[in-house]
Scaffold this active site. Structure first.
Site, PDB file in Angstrom:
ATOM      1  N   ASP A  44       0.845  -1.182   0.000  1.00  0.00           N
ATOM      2  CA  ASP A  44       0.000   0.000   0.000  1.00  0.00           C
ATOM      3  C   ASP A  44       0.886   1.239   0.000  1.00  0.00           C
ATOM      4  O   ASP A  44       1.968   1.232   0.578  1.00  0.00           O
ATOM      5  CB  ASP A  44      -0.930   0.016   1.208  1.00  0.00           C
ATOM      6  CG  ASP A  44      -2.146   0.897   0.958  1.00  0.00           C
ATOM      7  OD1 ASP A  44      -2.905   1.139   1.886  1.00  0.00           O
ATOM      8  OD2 ASP A  44      -2.319   1.387  -0.207  1.00  0.00           O
ATOM      9  N   ASP A 391      40.728  19.865 -21.062  1.00  0.00           N
ATOM     10  CA  ASP A 391      41.309  18.934 -20.069  1.00  0.00           C
ATOM     11  C   ASP A 391      42.832  19.032 -20.151  1.00  0.00           C
ATOM     12  O   ASP A 391      43.387  19.718 -21.020  1.00  0.00           O
ATOM     13  CB  ASP A 391      40.833  17.488 -20.343  1.00  0.00           C
ATOM     14  CG  ASP A 391      40.773  16.660 -19.064  1.00  0.00           C
ATOM     15  OD1 ASP A 391      41.826  16.526 -18.392  1.00  0.00           O
ATOM     16  OD2 ASP A 391      39.697  16.145 -18.723  1.00  0.00           O
ATOM     17  N   GLY A 416      44.732  22.187 -21.427  1.00  0.00           N
ATOM     18  CA  GLY A 416      45.109  23.221 -20.460  1.00  0.00           C
ATOM     19  C   GLY A 416      44.819  22.782 -19.042  1.00  0.00           C
ATOM     20  O   GLY A 416      44.235  21.715 -18.823  1.00  0.00           O
ATOM     21  N   ASP A 417      45.254  23.630 -18.115  1.00  0.00           N
ATOM     22  CA  ASP A 417      45.043  23.343 -16.692  1.00  0.00           C
ATOM     23  C   ASP A 417      44.009  24.338 -16.180  1.00  0.00           C
ATOM     24  O   ASP A 417      44.214  25.555 -16.283  1.00  0.00           O
ATOM     25  CB  ASP A 417      46.389  23.518 -15.973  1.00  0.00           C
ATOM     26  CG  ASP A 417      46.297  23.198 -14.493  1.00  0.00           C
ATOM     27  OD1 ASP A 417      45.242  23.477 -13.880  1.00  0.00           O
ATOM     28  OD2 ASP A 417      47.288  22.678 -13.952  1.00  0.00           O
ATOM     29  N   PHE A 418      42.892  23.849 -15.641  1.00  0.00           N
ATOM     30  CA  PHE A 418      41.820  24.791 -15.283  1.00  0.00           C
ATOM     31  C   PHE A 418      42.165  25.674 -14.091  1.00  0.00           C
ATOM     32  O   PHE A 418      41.440  26.609 -13.789  1.00  0.00           O
ATOM     33  CB  PHE A 418      40.449  24.112 -15.146  1.00  0.00           C
ATOM     34  CG  PHE A 418      40.315  22.916 -14.248  1.00  0.00           C
ATOM     35  CD1 PHE A 418      40.722  22.939 -12.925  1.00  0.00           C
ATOM     36  CD2 PHE A 418      39.708  21.752 -14.733  1.00  0.00           C
ATOM     37  CE1 PHE A 418      40.557  21.838 -12.106  1.00  0.00           C
ATOM     38  CE2 PHE A 418      39.538  20.640 -13.913  1.00  0.00           C
ATOM     39  CZ  PHE A 418      39.975  20.683 -12.589  1.00  0.00           C
ATOM     40  N   ARG A 433      31.441  15.873 -12.471  1.00  0.00           N
ATOM     41  CA  ARG A 433      32.321  15.066 -11.611  1.00  0.00           C
ATOM     42  C   ARG A 433      33.685  15.734 -11.400  1.00  0.00           C
ATOM     43  O   ARG A 433      34.717  15.093 -11.444  1.00  0.00           O
ATOM     44  CB  ARG A 433      32.510  13.658 -12.200  1.00  0.00           C
ATOM     45  CG  ARG A 433      31.233  12.856 -12.182  1.00  0.00           C
ATOM     46  CD  ARG A 433      31.491  11.406 -12.467  1.00  0.00           C
ATOM     47  NE  ARG A 433      31.871  11.170 -13.835  1.00  0.00           N
ATOM     48  CZ  ARG A 433      32.561  10.125 -14.237  1.00  0.00           C
ATOM     49  NH1 ARG A 433      32.968   9.239 -13.371  1.00  0.00           N
ATOM     50  NH2 ARG A 433      32.838   9.957 -15.515  1.00  0.00           N
TER      51      ARG A 433
HETATM   52  C1  LIG Z   1      36.584  12.537 -12.527  1.00  0.00           C
HETATM   53  S1  LIG Z   1      37.086  12.990 -14.120  1.00  0.00           S
HETATM   54  C2  LIG Z   1      35.570  13.574 -14.833  1.00  0.00           C
HETATM   55  C3  LIG Z   1      35.528  13.469 -16.317  1.00  0.00           C
HETATM   56  C4  LIG Z   1      34.285  13.998 -17.001  1.00  0.00           C
HETATM   57  N1  LIG Z   1      33.956  15.334 -16.629  1.00  0.00           N
HETATM   58  C5  LIG Z   1      33.114  13.067 -16.779  1.00  0.00           C
HETATM   59  O1  LIG Z   1      32.177  13.408 -16.035  1.00  0.00           O
HETATM   60  O2  LIG Z   1      33.107  11.978 -17.362  1.00  0.00           O
HETATM   61  C6  LIG Z   1      38.009  14.475 -13.824  1.00  0.00           C
HETATM   62  C7  LIG Z   1      38.604  15.066 -15.074  1.00  0.00           C
HETATM   63  O3  LIG Z   1      39.180  16.330 -14.732  1.00  0.00           O
HETATM   64  C8  LIG Z   1      40.436  16.436 -15.355  1.00  0.00           C
HETATM   65  N2  LIG Z   1      41.295  17.380 -14.605  1.00  0.00           N
HETATM   66  C9  LIG Z   1      41.772  17.206 -13.358  1.00  0.00           C
HETATM   67  N3  LIG Z   1      42.519  18.284 -12.999  1.00  0.00           N
HETATM   68  C10 LIG Z   1      42.488  19.140 -14.047  1.00  0.00           C
HETATM   69  C11 LIG Z   1      43.063  20.427 -14.275  1.00  0.00           C
HETATM   70  N4  LIG Z   1      43.791  21.017 -13.347  1.00  0.00           N
HETATM   71  N5  LIG Z   1      42.823  21.017 -15.462  1.00  0.00           N
HETATM   72  C12 LIG Z   1      42.073  20.410 -16.419  1.00  0.00           C
HETATM   73  N6  LIG Z   1      41.495  19.193 -16.250  1.00  0.00           N
HETATM   74  C13 LIG Z   1      41.704  18.558 -15.083  1.00  0.00           C
HETATM   75  C14 LIG Z   1      40.976  15.006 -15.324  1.00  0.00           C
HETATM   76  O4  LIG Z   1      41.998  14.823 -16.275  1.00  0.00           O
HETATM   77  C15 LIG Z   1      39.715  14.202 -15.639  1.00  0.00           C
HETATM   78  O5  LIG Z   1      39.532  14.057 -17.019  1.00  0.00           O
END
Ligand SMILES: C[S@@+](CC[C@H](N)C(=O)[O-])C[C@H]1O[C@@H](n2cnc3c(N)ncnc32)[C@H](O)[C@@H]1O
Length: 524
Positions: A44, A391, A416-418, A433
């Protein structure tokens, strides 16, 4: 739990559904065709809001009272289920198993006009809370957190788990009909068996799956179904004795099937998810769990005692910090990590990409977009949208391994590096993620970079597991926190707050049933 074998335990038994609900009948019927009697199932459903319990409306005014009390609010839908197992030897004996399932549902703000239009459709009248989520009533719902079928009227997943406990751990197997469990000791023995079996059976099940997957057993039996144990042993270059045991264990887990002649083939589950080239393959993710998650969690006791990540203990020093998720810096290790991310993005991508109306956006940037799997789903779902995957260089240079064969060319990659480099310009930023892996300080650095790149009206789509506000679920998020990485598991409200401090206003939140939840924010 392997669903088909669980529900198939009901085959050949007479199941009496003690309910008049056509929806419950439909859910159970579609799960399995049932023949002979042995079990009575009663269920229920009620809806609870602001301390009130809503059952079925008596008339239109009662339906109005119920629906207006749900408007704009989150409520709980509870279904209570009772399973009565009937054992018959000299006399009939019964065993009662009860459980309930709760699902949270949030209604949008409903206008008077909409309320009456829905009531006049006649749909509310025979339904708890005055709405049917599976039909027109679905339009009233903003999000569902938990089992959708529970809202329809029957928690099939929980029910299958109970069946699994009854049939796999009960001493009183109904198939034998030999030793009925007397009413005086309701499911105690089941619980004891469960508690005993869990710590020993679970690791063995997982290791069997990891090993079969690593030896590419499911690929072999997909290309050559019907091999016997000796032939399989020869192909995978393993001992005849070990291979025989592994094959039999996989049959017992529902991953392989065999007929009278002992030759083996994949079950549908293995065909769909365990071979490496299936569209929704989890082969790479299973390898990642084997090589990374398992060693990491084997140090859980120290992780809890020390409150720090055990990465170094598990893998030694990993020099490239951004590949800290992998157990090695080798190309093979990087590809394994990317495959794992790719698998999960393939499974979740469509749900995330279609969670919101993104008609107004033309360019998106998927920050940390890895192999582009999520980006391809966004371009498939939104014809006018191009996506730049941003990435690390080490990831971007390996993306050719994951490029889909048939796709329009609306996905491009920028390395690049974010934290350090300028972000590509876009009118929608996707963060899937990423934030759960970062502490608040680093989240602020990244969000301020995105905020700087945005003009007013730009969107930010965040996809993560959202913990419930009481931090009681989902357990996959809470268990992930035990890895003691520098990141943090957060609720939707916590994410909203972080985003708000950088000028992003949350407009929509979606709790999906597909691993990742999502929210859409607009830059004010
Ligand atoms: C957990 S994975 C998530 C991948 C994707 N967004 C997904 O949901 O399938 C984290 C990603 O962030 C990237 N990453 C980590 N540090 C980073 C940075 N400083 N600059 C750019 N990318 C980065 C990693 O290489 C990886 O591809």
């Amino acid at each position: 739990m392997v669903l088909n074998p669980v529900i198939s335990k009901l085959a050949g038994k007479l199941v009496v559904l003690a309910s008049a609900s056509p929806r419950r009948l439909e859910i159970l019927r579609s799960a399995k065709h049932l023949k002979t009697p042995d079990i009575v199932i009663g269920a229920d459903t009620i809806v609870s809001v602001d301390g009130m319990i809503l059952e079925k409306p008596l008339d239109k005014h009662d339906a109005y009272r119920m629906l207006s009390s749900l408007s704009g609010k989150e409520h709980s839908v509870f279904t209570g289920v009772a399973i009565v197992l009937c054992h018959e030897k000299e006399k009939v004996d019964y065993q009662l198993i009860e459980f309930h399932e709760e699902t949270k549902v949030k209604f949008a703000d409903l206008s008077e006009e909409m309320l009456w239009e829905y009531i006049n459709s006649g749909e509310p009248m025979d339904k708890a809370g005055g709405y049917g989520i599976q039909a027109l009533g679905g339009m009233l719902v903003e999000y569902v957190h938990g089992d959708f079928l529970n809202v329809v009227g029957f928690p099939l997943n929980h029910f299958c788990k109970q069946l699994d406990l009854i049939y796999n751990f009960s001493t009183s197997s109904l198939d034998q009909k030999s030793e009925p469990v007397p009413l005086a000791q309701p499911s105690h023995s089941i619980k004891a068996h469960f508690v005993c079996a869990f710590p020993s059976t679970f690791p063995k099940m997982l290791q069997a799956l990891f090993t079969a997957s690593k030896l590419c057993l499911f690929d072999l039996l997909h290309s050559r179904p019907g091999l016997d144990a000796a032939q399989v042993a020869q192909e995978i270059k393993a001992s005849a004795k070990g291979t025989g045991c592994l094959l039999e264990a996989c049959v017992s887990l529902g991953l392989l099937k065999t007929c009278q002649k002992p030759v083996y083939e994949n079950t549908n589950l293995a065909t769909d998810f365990l071979r490496s080239d299936a569209p929704f393959s989890l082969h790479g993710y299973i390898q990642h769990c084997n090589e990374t998650i398992w060693p990491l969690f084997s140090h859980l006791e120290s992780a809890v005692q020390e409150g720090t990540s055990q990465r170094e203990k598990a893998f030694g020093k990993v020099t490239i910090s951004n590949f800290r998720e992998t157990s090695s810096n080798s190309r093979e290790g990087k590809l394994r990590f990317m495959k794992a991310m790719h698998n999960i993005a393939n499974i979740t991508g469509k749900t995330v990409a279609t969670a919101f109306n993104l008609r107004d956006y033309k360019t998106a940037c998927d920050i940390g977009g890895c192999t582009g799997a999520m980006a391809y789903e966004f371009t498939k779902a939104h014809r006018g949208l191009s996506v730049i995957v941003f990435d690390l260089p080490a990831v971007v240079e390996l993306n050719e391994f994951f490029r889909p064969q048939h796709t329009e060319n609306r996905v491009s990659f920028v390395a690049g590096d974010f934290f350090k480099d300028e972000l590509p310009k876009a009118d929608l930023y996707i963060l899937a993620r990423i934030l759960h892996d970062l502490p608040d300080e680093k989240v602020h650095i990244l969000l301020s970079k995105i905020a700087d790149a945005c003009t007013s009206g730009c969107g930010l789509l965040l996809s993560e597991i959202f913990l419930d506000e009481g931090r009681r679920a989902p357990s996959r998020g809470l268990l992930q926190a035990l890895s003691m990485s520098e990141g943090k598991q957060r609720s939707a409200a916590e994410y909203s707050l972080l985003l708000k401090s950088h000028g992003f206003i949350t407009t929509h939140t979606r709790h999906t049933d597909n691993l990742l939840d999502a929210m859409l924010c607009i830059k004010a």
